[in-house]
Scaffold this active site. Structure first.
Site, PDB file in Angstrom:
ATOM      1  N   ASN A  83       0.930  -1.398  -0.037  1.00 23.02           N
ATOM      2  CA  ASN A  83       0.048  -0.238  -0.006  1.00 23.02           C
ATOM      3  C   ASN A  83       0.960   1.247   0.051  1.00 23.02           C
ATOM      4  O   ASN A  83       2.120   1.047  -0.026  1.00 23.02           O
ATOM      5  CB  ASN A  83      -0.973   0.107   1.337  1.00 23.02           C
ATOM      6  N   ASP A  91      20.066   0.323   2.037  1.00 20.43           N
ATOM      7  CA  ASP A  91      21.259   0.426   1.810  1.00 20.43           C
ATOM      8  C   ASP A  91      22.098  -0.898   1.764  1.00 20.43           C
ATOM      9  O   ASP A  91      23.309  -1.072   1.337  1.00 20.43           O
ATOM     10  CB  ASP A  91      22.034   1.181   2.846  1.00 20.43           C
ATOM     11  N   HIS A 113      22.911   3.417  12.701  1.00 20.15           N
ATOM     12  CA  HIS A 113      23.958   3.966  13.158  1.00 20.15           C
ATOM     13  C   HIS A 113      24.804   3.781  14.546  1.00 20.15           C
ATOM     14  O   HIS A 113      23.928   3.184  15.281  1.00 20.15           O
ATOM     15  CB  HIS A 113      23.762   5.616  12.925  1.00 20.15           C
ATOM     16  N   ALA A 158      -0.256  -3.872  13.137  1.00 20.89           N
ATOM     17  CA  ALA A 158      -0.243  -2.497  12.862  1.00 20.89           C
ATOM     18  C   ALA A 158       0.384  -1.639  14.091  1.00 20.89           C
ATOM     19  O   ALA A 158       0.255  -2.004  15.077  1.00 20.89           O
ATOM     20  CB  ALA A 158      -1.595  -1.845  12.354  1.00 20.89           C
ATOM     21  N   THR A 163      12.186  -5.412  16.191  1.00 18.14           N
ATOM     22  CA  THR A 163      13.700  -5.197  16.604  1.00 18.14           C
ATOM     23  C   THR A 163      14.389  -6.414  16.464  1.00 18.14           C
ATOM     24  O   THR A 163      15.683  -6.386  16.315  1.00 18.14           O
ATOM     25  CB  THR A 163      13.608  -4.417  17.953  1.00 18.14           C
ATOM     26  N   LYS A 164      13.556  -7.485  16.441  1.00 16.11           N
ATOM     27  CA  LYS A 164      14.353  -8.623  16.213  1.00 16.11           C
ATOM     28  C   LYS A 164      13.458  -9.802  15.350  1.00 16.11           C
ATOM     29  O   LYS A 164      12.640  -9.560  15.113  1.00 16.11           O
ATOM     30  CB  LYS A 164      14.537  -9.433  17.886  1.00 16.11           C
ATOM     31  N   ARG A 178       6.539  -8.369  19.690  1.00 10.80           N
ATOM     32  CA  ARG A 178       6.653  -9.660  20.580  1.00 10.80           C
ATOM     33  C   ARG A 178       5.599 -10.484  19.906  1.00 10.80           C
ATOM     34  O   ARG A 178       4.582  -9.950  19.357  1.00 10.80           O
ATOM     35  CB  ARG A 178       6.397  -9.648  22.002  1.00 10.80           C
ATOM     36  N   ARG A 181       0.694 -14.919  19.771  1.00  6.34           N
ATOM     37  CA  ARG A 181       0.323 -16.183  19.607  1.00  6.34           C
ATOM     38  C   ARG A 181       0.711 -17.061  18.413  1.00  6.34           C
ATOM     39  O   ARG A 181       0.913 -16.233  17.360  1.00  6.34           O
ATOM     40  CB  ARG A 181      -1.148 -16.216  19.762  1.00  6.34           C
TER      41      ARG A 181
END
Length: 198
Positions: A83, A91, A113, A158, A163-164, A178, A181
């Site tokens: 969308n 990069d 950075h 949403a 981050t992992k 996180r 389920r």
């Protein structure tokens, strides 16, 4: 090691390079053309996508506007739908599998950075690839950070900040994202809350 190799090395490098700036400008020129297409000009959009991306599978659709650092480092599988306001900080490489849906305002950012301010002000960065498995749905306003892999069939809610790595076949959401389920039999009966498939 030349600057292009450094970009893909996952190591810290300086990005103050005129050659890179000129190559990025070429990408921005093609993106401008893509973003100025009229709604009926899907064939033209398809042609421009072939110029923008490293790979474009069959039956891909991206709603303008599209934003990218490079474009040429992003790989699209078949039946990818994005969308409006997809942002690719590519990069280094971004791999998007088949049948992936990306909601409005999704950002996929491979670049980061250093935290240390003295090192950061030397115009240094690192880039780590992002991998999105097939049949993933990423909800609106989600940000996926460098080095993340999202497993196949997974749904990212949403507004998430990923981050992992997130495994396959789960619903995950939040900031930081996180696993909520696993996808299960309930999802075969209900498409939204208590609304049943008919």
């Amino acid at each position: 090691m030349d600057i292009k190799s450094k970009m893909h090395s996952q190591k810290i490098y300086s990005y103050d390079d005129q050659t890179l700036a000129e190559q990025q400008l070429q990408c921005l020129e093609v993106l401008y053309d893509f973003n100025q297409t009229r709604p009926k000009e899907q064939a033209k959009r398809n042609d421009l996508m072939q110029q923008i991306f490293a790979e474009v599978g069959d039956n891909c659709y991206i709603e303008p506007p599209l934003h990218a650092n490079w474009g040429i480092h992003t790989h699209l599988g078949d039946n990818v739908y994005a969308n409006f306001n997809l942002t690719l900080v590519d990069d280094t490489h971004i791999y998007i599998g088949d049948d992936v849906m990306l909601g409005p305002n999704v950002t996929l950012a491979t670049a980061g950075h250093p935290i240390d301010p003295d090192i950061r002000k030397q115009a240094t960065q690192f880039n780590i690839p992002i991998i999105i498995g097939s049949n993933v749905w990423i909800g609106a306003n989600t940000v996926v950070l460098p080095g993340v892999t999202i497993g196949e069939n997974t749904v990212i809610g949403a507004g998430s900040i990923v981050t992992k790595d997130i495994p396959a076949n789960v619903v995950a959401l939040g900031s930081p994202c996180r696993v909520l389920r696993e996808i299960n039999d309930h999802d075969k009966k209900y498409y939204f809350k208590n609304r049943r498939y008919e």
